[in-house]
Write a protein that holds these residues in place. Sequence first.
Motif, PDB file in Angstrom:
ATOM      1  N   TYR A  71       0.823  -1.504   0.514  1.00  0.00           N
ATOM      2  CA  TYR A  71       0.001   0.313  -0.037  1.00  0.00           C
ATOM      3  C   TYR A  71       0.797   1.119  -0.040  1.00  0.00           C
ATOM      4  O   TYR A  71       0.980   1.921  -0.995  1.00  0.00           O
ATOM      5  CB  TYR A  71      -0.898  -0.028   1.298  1.00  0.00           C
ATOM      6  CG  TYR A  71      -1.942   0.936   1.272  1.00  0.00           C
ATOM      7  CD1 TYR A  71      -2.489   1.046   0.385  1.00  0.00           C
ATOM      8  CD2 TYR A  71      -1.941   2.038   2.183  1.00  0.00           C
ATOM      9  CE1 TYR A  71      -4.075   2.154   0.574  1.00  0.00           C
ATOM     10  CE2 TYR A  71      -2.506   3.732   1.577  1.00  0.00           C
ATOM     11  CZ  TYR A  71      -4.104   3.513   1.240  1.00  0.00           C
ATOM     12  OH  TYR A  71      -4.827   4.007   0.980  1.00  0.00           O
ATOM     13  N   ARG A  72       2.206   1.587   0.849  1.00  0.00           N
ATOM     14  CA  ARG A  72       2.164   2.174   1.019  1.00  0.00           C
ATOM     15  C   ARG A  72       3.813   2.404  -0.560  1.00  0.00           C
ATOM     16  O   ARG A  72       3.761   3.833  -0.705  1.00  0.00           O
ATOM     17  CB  ARG A  72       3.384   2.435   2.385  1.00  0.00           C
ATOM     18  CG  ARG A  72       3.353   1.985   3.322  1.00  0.00           C
ATOM     19  CD  ARG A  72       3.568   2.922   4.709  1.00  0.00           C
ATOM     20  NE  ARG A  72       3.941   1.033   5.085  1.00  0.00           N
ATOM     21  CZ  ARG A  72       5.441   1.090   5.350  1.00  0.00           C
ATOM     22  NH1 ARG A  72       6.219   1.440   5.164  1.00  0.00           N
ATOM     23  NH2 ARG A  72       5.070  -0.485   5.931  1.00  0.00           N
ATOM     24  N   CYS A  75       1.230   4.249  -2.746  1.00  0.00           N
ATOM     25  CA  CYS A  75       1.324   6.153  -2.580  1.00  0.00           C
ATOM     26  C   CYS A  75       3.059   6.395  -3.008  1.00  0.00           C
ATOM     27  O   CYS A  75       2.534   7.671  -3.537  1.00  0.00           O
ATOM     28  CB  CYS A  75       1.533   5.729  -0.893  1.00  0.00           C
ATOM     29  SG  CYS A  75      -0.293   5.213  -0.219  1.00  0.00           S
ATOM     30  N   GLU A  76       3.673   6.499  -2.422  1.00  0.00           N
ATOM     31  CA  GLU A  76       4.825   6.537  -3.356  1.00  0.00           C
ATOM     32  C   GLU A  76       4.790   6.548  -4.865  1.00  0.00           C
ATOM     33  O   GLU A  76       5.539   6.981  -5.915  1.00  0.00           O
ATOM     34  CB  GLU A  76       5.949   5.277  -3.737  1.00  0.00           C
ATOM     35  CG  GLU A  76       7.747   5.525  -3.605  1.00  0.00           C
ATOM     36  CD  GLU A  76       9.230   4.460  -3.487  1.00  0.00           C
ATOM     37  OE1 GLU A  76      10.303   4.903  -3.269  1.00  0.00           O
ATOM     38  OE2 GLU A  76       8.363   3.406  -2.160  1.00  0.00           O
ATOM     39  N   GLU A  78       2.605   6.879  -6.720  1.00  0.00           N
ATOM     40  CA  GLU A  78       1.781   7.785  -7.571  1.00  0.00           C
ATOM     41  C   GLU A  78       2.290   9.354  -7.306  1.00  0.00           C
ATOM     42  O   GLU A  78       2.787   9.504  -8.514  1.00  0.00           O
ATOM     43  CB  GLU A  78       0.617   8.036  -6.004  1.00  0.00           C
ATOM     44  CG  GLU A  78      -0.435   9.419  -6.720  1.00  0.00           C
ATOM     45  CD  GLU A  78      -1.873   8.566  -5.850  1.00  0.00           C
ATOM     46  OE1 GLU A  78      -3.062   9.459  -6.782  1.00  0.00           O
ATOM     47  OE2 GLU A  78      -1.851   7.876  -5.213  1.00  0.00           O
ATOM     48  N   ASN A  79       3.553   9.289  -6.767  1.00  0.00           N
ATOM     49  CA  ASN A  79       3.551  10.553  -6.070  1.00  0.00           C
ATOM     50  C   ASN A  79       4.660  10.928  -7.063  1.00  0.00           C
ATOM     51  O   ASN A  79       5.439  11.494  -7.604  1.00  0.00           O
ATOM     52  CB  ASN A  79       4.432  10.725  -4.578  1.00  0.00           C
ATOM     53  CG  ASN A  79       3.562  11.028  -3.757  1.00  0.00           C
ATOM     54  OD1 ASN A  79       2.797  11.631  -3.739  1.00  0.00           O
ATOM     55  ND2 ASN A  79       4.204  10.454  -1.835  1.00  0.00           N
ATOM     56  N   ASN A 103      -4.991   4.196  -7.960  1.00  0.00           N
ATOM     57  CA  ASN A 103      -6.439   3.880  -6.636  1.00  0.00           C
ATOM     58  C   ASN A 103      -7.023   2.510  -6.596  1.00  0.00           C
ATOM     59  O   ASN A 103      -7.431   2.153  -4.901  1.00  0.00           O
ATOM     60  CB  ASN A 103      -6.993   5.434  -6.846  1.00  0.00           C
ATOM     61  CG  ASN A 103      -6.200   7.018  -6.535  1.00  0.00           C
ATOM     62  OD1 ASN A 103      -5.684   6.598  -5.984  1.00  0.00           O
ATOM     63  ND2 ASN A 103      -6.312   7.240  -7.214  1.00  0.00           N
ATOM     64  N   GLN A 106      -4.746   0.346  -4.751  1.00  0.00           N
ATOM     65  CA  GLN A 106      -4.801   0.394  -3.037  1.00  0.00           C
ATOM     66  C   GLN A 106      -6.549   0.531  -2.347  1.00  0.00           C
ATOM     67  O   GLN A 106      -5.805  -0.819  -1.295  1.00  0.00           O
ATOM     68  CB  GLN A 106      -4.154   2.041  -3.431  1.00  0.00           C
ATOM     69  CG  GLN A 106      -3.738   2.440  -3.416  1.00  0.00           C
ATOM     70  CD  GLN A 106      -3.141   3.910  -3.244  1.00  0.00           C
ATOM     71  OE1 GLN A 106      -3.924   4.494  -3.682  1.00  0.00           O
ATOM     72  NE2 GLN A 106      -2.070   4.410  -3.023  1.00  0.00           N
TER      73      GLN A 106
END
Length: 120
Positions: A71-72, A75-76, A78-79, A103, A106
């Motif tokens: 999950y993290r 996020c990484e 996506e950034n 998304n 996720q």
Amino acid sequence: MNTFKTQYYIDLKVWKRSIFLAKDIYVLTANFPNEERFGLTSQLGRASVSIAEGAERRSVKDLKRFLDISYRSLCELENQLCLSNLSKLIGKEKFQSLEIEINEIQKMSYALMNSIKTEK
């Protein structure tokens, strides 16, 4: 000790979508400039692979830990894609389609993590 039956992890929809996302990232970054080879290209590749790998865990606790890391990593990823878009390495439409896929994965990862009962 309870063990989670993970021998069929390749049948999980979240794993299938994650592996195709990783492939899409590798295809996308193949067109990045050479000066990004050790920067965004490498980071995007590592983050996308870490999402799909490690799904075969021996215990529920390990699986939940992997899902949290995954999950993290999403996020990484996506950034990093946002930065790639702002740097004009990828177009807005491609960024938006990947963002939607990230998304969705996720949500699937989070739901799977919450559906798994933790060992006592």
